[in-house]
Scaffold this motif. Structure first.
Motif, PDB file in Angstrom:
ATOM      1  N   TYR A 153       2.407  67.174  79.727  1.00 36.42           N
ATOM      2  CA  TYR A 153       0.788  66.420  79.735  1.00 36.42           C
ATOM      3  C   TYR A 153      -0.140  67.262  78.751  1.00 36.42           C
ATOM      4  O   TYR A 153      -0.739  66.826  78.173  1.00 36.42           O
ATOM      5  CB  TYR A 153       0.590  66.438  80.984  1.00 36.42           C
ATOM      6  CG  TYR A 153       1.100  65.520  81.817  1.00 36.42           C
ATOM      7  CD1 TYR A 153       2.374  64.684  81.539  1.00 36.42           C
ATOM      8  CD2 TYR A 153       0.524  64.985  82.918  1.00 36.42           C
ATOM      9  CE1 TYR A 153       2.858  63.880  82.307  1.00 36.42           C
ATOM     10  CE2 TYR A 153       1.128  63.836  83.838  1.00 36.42           C
ATOM     11  CZ  TYR A 153       2.136  63.259  83.707  1.00 36.42           C
ATOM     12  OH  TYR A 153       2.649  62.329  84.313  1.00 36.42           O
ATOM     13  N   THR A 203      -0.004  54.971  83.472  1.00 35.04           N
ATOM     14  CA  THR A 203       0.663  55.706  84.327  1.00 35.04           C
ATOM     15  C   THR A 203       2.132  55.417  83.646  1.00 35.04           C
ATOM     16  O   THR A 203       2.409  54.963  82.909  1.00 35.04           O
ATOM     17  CB  THR A 203       0.691  55.023  85.752  1.00 35.04           C
ATOM     18  OG1 THR A 203       0.752  53.630  85.678  1.00 35.04           O
ATOM     19  CG2 THR A 203      -0.667  55.536  86.447  1.00 35.04           C
ATOM     20  N   HIS A 234      -1.919  62.187  88.426  1.00 38.85           N
ATOM     21  CA  HIS A 234      -1.579  61.328  87.481  1.00 38.85           C
ATOM     22  C   HIS A 234      -1.490  59.817  87.983  1.00 38.85           C
ATOM     23  O   HIS A 234      -0.753  59.083  87.384  1.00 38.85           O
ATOM     24  CB  HIS A 234       0.070  61.709  87.568  1.00 38.85           C
ATOM     25  CG  HIS A 234       0.841  61.855  88.613  1.00 38.85           C
ATOM     26  ND1 HIS A 234       0.295  62.020  90.065  1.00 38.85           N
ATOM     27  CD2 HIS A 234       1.851  60.867  89.184  1.00 38.85           C
ATOM     28  CE1 HIS A 234       1.073  61.846  90.951  1.00 38.85           C
ATOM     29  NE2 HIS A 234       2.262  60.957  90.717  1.00 38.85           N
TER      30      HIS A 234
END
Length: 244
Positions: A105, A128, A225
């Motif tokens: 990430y 997502t 997330h």
């Protein structure tokens, strides 16, 4: 007719984006490390990258790897795009890259920042996780007699074809900066997704949540997330699994 370059155009997302843009009548160049005539290792760049980018109107940057090198690849792509005066750079990212301190990430967030400061006109879409990623993770975990999962974590998987629809749409629109996130249709516990996976695949495993510490796990448990306010996806995990 617009000329569009799709990096990672043979991958999970890129091949769908490529198909949609071609169906819309655009000339699409597929860039990957092995796809001719635009076989390029973005981490190395060079003349082959310049040839791929020459006379391109839009770049859709889908290429990515969890083994490292995304930032170097993006820097090389951006430099080539500048030299070619590309009008629009579209980048696919992940919900939570600015919240969850997970290594991959962090790399995606760094690429976002490179895109934003590139001097090019750009669009960034965060989504997502894809259904297929969740299935791969659960499939690997199910190889053990007991399916072990990090405890207390939810997920919001989304259908990759729907993301491809949106990304292809954005590539055909004017640059829009950071657009609204795109989340799957429902937030579900990972344990629930695991039981759904086991039922669909005919496997019998006990599902056991394992408490894990650290900043990354805390951020995942806090839902960094997830994007429940943008649950715009339609395809469910069950529907994905039913397709085999």
């Amino acid at each position: 007719m617009t000329t569009i370059l799709v990096t990672g155009g043979t991958g999970t997302l890129g091949r769908h984006v490529t198909a949609r843009l071609r169906d819309a009548g655009h000339e699409v160049r597929v860039l990957s490390r092995s796809a001719q005539p635009y076989a390029v290792d973005l981490r190395k760049g060079g003349p082959a990258l310049d040839r791929a980018v020459a006379d391109v109107d839009v770049i859709v940057h889908c290429a990515s790897t969890q083994t490292g090198g995304d930032e170097k690849a993006a820097a090389n792509l951006i430099a080539a795009a500048r030299r070619a005066n590309v009008a629009h750079l579209v980048y696919i990212s992940i919900v939570g890259v600015d919240v969850v301190p997970f290594g991959y990430y962090k790399s995606k967030l760094a690429v976002e920042k490179l895109v934003e400061s590139s001097g090019l006109d750009w669009t960034v879409l965060r989504t997502t996780q894809f259904h297929d990623l969740v299935a791969r993770v659960l499939g690997a975990a199910a190889k053990l007699p007991v399916l072990l999962l990090p405890a207390g974590i939810d997920d919001q998987p989304i259908e990759v074809a729907e993301v491809a629809d949106r990304l292809a749409e954005l590539a055909q629109l004017p640059p829009a900066g950071r657009v609204a996130d795109m989340g799957g249709p429902e937030v579900r516990s990972f344990a629930d997704l695991a039981r759904t996976y086991l039922k669909a695949t005919g496997k019998r495993r006990a599902v056991v949540g394992v408490p894990l510490g650290g900043k990354t796990m805390r951020a995942f448990r806090a839902g960094g997330h997830l994007s429940p306010e943008q649950a715009v996806g339609k395809g469910t995990f069950e529907e994905y699994l039913a397709r085999g």
